[in-house]
Design an enzyme around this catalytic site. Structure first.
Site, PDB file in Angstrom:
ATOM      1  N   HIS A  93      -5.649  -9.150  -1.701  1.00  0.00           N
ATOM      2  CA  HIS A  93      -5.632  -9.587  -0.307  1.00  0.00           C
ATOM      3  C   HIS A  93      -6.769 -10.569  -0.040  1.00  0.00           C
ATOM      4  CE1 HIS A  93      -4.058  -5.455  -0.586  1.00  0.00           C
ATOM      5  NE2 HIS A  93      -3.266  -5.750   0.426  1.00  0.00           N
ATOM      6  N   ALA A 136       2.905  -2.220   3.849  1.00  0.00           N
ATOM      7  CA  ALA A 136       2.666  -1.199   4.869  1.00  0.00           C
ATOM      8  C   ALA A 136       2.210  -1.928   6.118  1.00  0.00           C
ATOM      9  CB  ALA A 136       1.594  -0.226   4.401  1.00  0.00           C
ATOM     10  N   ASN A 141       1.866   3.338  10.761  1.00  0.00           N
ATOM     11  CA  ASN A 141       1.072   3.798  11.910  1.00  0.00           C
ATOM     12  C   ASN A 141       1.533   3.053  13.158  1.00  0.00           C
ATOM     13  OD1 ASN A 141      -0.518   1.532  10.416  1.00  0.00           O
ATOM     14  ND2 ASN A 141      -1.302   1.473  12.515  1.00  0.00           N
ATOM     15  N   HIS A 155      -6.648   3.905   6.902  1.00  0.00           N
ATOM     16  CA  HIS A 155      -5.906   3.655   5.665  1.00  0.00           C
ATOM     17  C   HIS A 155      -5.294   4.933   5.099  1.00  0.00           C
ATOM     18  CE1 HIS A 155      -4.683   1.125   2.356  1.00  0.00           C
ATOM     19  NE2 HIS A 155      -5.235   1.927   1.466  1.00  0.00           N
ATOM     20  N   TYR A 185      -8.791 -10.371   2.411  1.00  0.00           N
ATOM     21  CA  TYR A 185      -9.984  -9.655   2.866  1.00  0.00           C
ATOM     22  C   TYR A 185     -10.837  -9.117   1.717  1.00  0.00           C
ATOM     23  CZ  TYR A 185      -7.265  -5.276   2.294  1.00  0.00           C
ATOM     24  OH  TYR A 185      -6.498  -4.238   1.795  1.00  0.00           O
ATOM     25  N   GLU A 186     -10.310  -9.135   0.504  1.00  0.00           N
ATOM     26  CA  GLU A 186     -11.106  -8.732  -0.654  1.00  0.00           C
ATOM     27  C   GLU A 186     -11.994  -9.879  -1.147  1.00  0.00           C
ATOM     28  OE1 GLU A 186      -8.805  -6.025  -3.533  1.00  0.00           O
ATOM     29  OE2 GLU A 186      -7.211  -6.964  -2.359  1.00  0.00           O
ATOM     30  N   SER A 220       0.819  -1.212   0.000  1.00  0.00           N
ATOM     31  CA  SER A 220       0.000   0.000   0.000  1.00  0.00           C
ATOM     32  C   SER A 220       0.854   1.264   0.000  1.00  0.00           C
ATOM     33  CB  SER A 220      -0.903   0.021   1.238  1.00  0.00           C
ATOM     34  OG  SER A 220      -1.821  -1.026   1.205  1.00  0.00           O
ATOM     35  N   MET A 237      -1.674  -6.990   6.674  1.00  0.00           N
ATOM     36  CA  MET A 237      -2.737  -7.836   6.135  1.00  0.00           C
ATOM     37  C   MET A 237      -2.320  -8.548   4.863  1.00  0.00           C
ATOM     38  SD  MET A 237      -5.899  -5.158   6.692  1.00  0.00           S
ATOM     39  CE  MET A 237      -6.089  -4.270   8.254  1.00  0.00           C
ATOM     40  N   SER A 238      -1.023  -8.757   4.677  1.00  0.00           N
ATOM     41  CA  SER A 238      -0.549  -9.351   3.423  1.00  0.00           C
ATOM     42  C   SER A 238       0.771 -10.078   3.644  1.00  0.00           C
ATOM     43  CB  SER A 238      -0.358  -8.246   2.374  1.00  0.00           C
ATOM     44  OG  SER A 238       0.711  -7.381   2.766  1.00  0.00           O
ATOM     45  N   HIS A 274      -3.233   0.530  -4.641  1.00  0.00           N
ATOM     46  CA  HIS A 274      -2.794  -0.653  -5.386  1.00  0.00           C
ATOM     47  C   HIS A 274      -3.285  -0.500  -6.833  1.00  0.00           C
ATOM     48  CE1 HIS A 274      -1.515  -3.170  -1.893  1.00  0.00           C
ATOM     49  NE2 HIS A 274      -2.347  -2.348  -1.262  1.00  0.00           N
TER      50      HIS A 274
END
Length: 301
Positions: free
Chosen positions: A103, A133, A260, A274, A105-106, A50, A236-237, A81
């Site tokens: 990902h 990220a 973050n 995000h 989550y998609e 990201s 998340m990846s 992306h």
């Protein structure tokens, strides 16, 4: 009749779902289709996380193919992306760069999101640099730091989220691949030396990455738990891609941009979002472009 041909002949969707989502022949067809459309023959692959898509600016003699132009390829729906394969040259090396990733989550399966890695392998890629990220769990990490990944924790794998679930094809790799050296020791050494040579020691770190499926950010208790078990950054990846890369016997270097600070206090008023991920990616973009370019210069492919 070969085992692979028997696998492809199953019609029952329940049985088919237990098998690898893509047969060797299917991935080979995708790889050959791509190679027919470009002159470049890459030996190095780079996955941009990201906000890190501007790493593509370091690639010369670019040839670009959009993911939605490649049959079977997962297409990212997330801001930051872009969804392009960028082929070309970087410091004299032939590369293919993924400008964005998909990902779990998609709604994609682990097998689907790792299809590009298998495809890169069959296109000739032997070394993979994967970036992401991530939120900082280690309280000594600051926003804008870059973490060289020395190991990962596949928490999602505890629940069966693993791209190698299903029937194994030995042409990709072994049934039970070792992950104790998932992130190549020599590549990590080169990365640390490169950061020092460039004067980047003040914001380069090394640590352990964990993957949470997402898309919700972690709760305070989850962050505290990750800290307790030795995690330095979470995202998340990356983990499924690294597992498949190692299964295919590719060397891997992982880099996390700390975008973050994870929330560790129950009464905190700030929260992860995000937008700050993308902002930090923009802030550190030029440094990462320079670092990756210098790193690639030192690689023997």
């Amino acid at each position: 009749m070969s085992r692979q041909r028997r696998v492809s002949s199953f019609d029952d969707e329940g049985v088919r779902s237990l098998l690898t989502s893509y047969t060797y022949e299917e991935v080979e067809e995708i790889a050959n289709n791509i190679l027919k459309r470009v002159k470049c023959r890459p030996s190095l692959g780079i996955i941009c996380g990201s906000g890190l898509g501007k790493l593509a600016n370091t690639v010369t003699n670019q040839e670009i193919i959009k993911y939605n132009e490649i049959p079977g390829f997962p297409v990212s729906t997330v801001p930051g992306h872009e969804g392009k394969l960028v082929f070309g040259q970087m410091c004299g090396k032939s590369v293919v760069l993924m400008q964005g990733r998909a990902h779990c989550y998609e709604g994609y399966s682990p097998q689907k999101i790792t299809l590009p890695v298998r495809t890169m392998k069959l296109m000739g890629v032997t070394t993979l640099i994967v970036t992401n990220a991530a939120g900082g769990i280690n309280e000594n990490f600051k926003v804008g730091d870059v973490m060289i990944i020395k190991d990962h924790l596949n928490l999602a794998g505890f629940a069966g989220v693993n791209p190698l679930v299903g029937l194994n094809d030995d042409r990709f790799g072994p049934r039970f691949p070792a992950m104790s050296h998932a992130y190549d020791v020599e590549l990590r050494r080169i990365a640390k030396a490169t950061a020092t040579d460039m004067g980047f020691d003040s914001f380069f770190r090394e640590g352990v990455y964990s993957m949470m499926v997402g898309p919700s950010f972690e709760t305070v208790t989850e962050c505290r738990y990750l800290k307790l078990i030795g995690v330095d950054a979470t995202g998340m990846s990356t983990v499924p891609e690294v597992i498949v890369a190692r299964h295919c016997n590719m060397k891997v270097l992982g880099l996390s941009l700390i975008t973050n600070e994870c929330i560790m206090e129950y009464d905190a008023t700030n929260f992860a979002n995000h937008e700050e991920v993308l902002q930090t990616g923009e802030m550190r973009s030029k440094d990462l472009q320079a670092f990756v370019s210098k790193m690639v210069e030192h690689l023997s492919l």
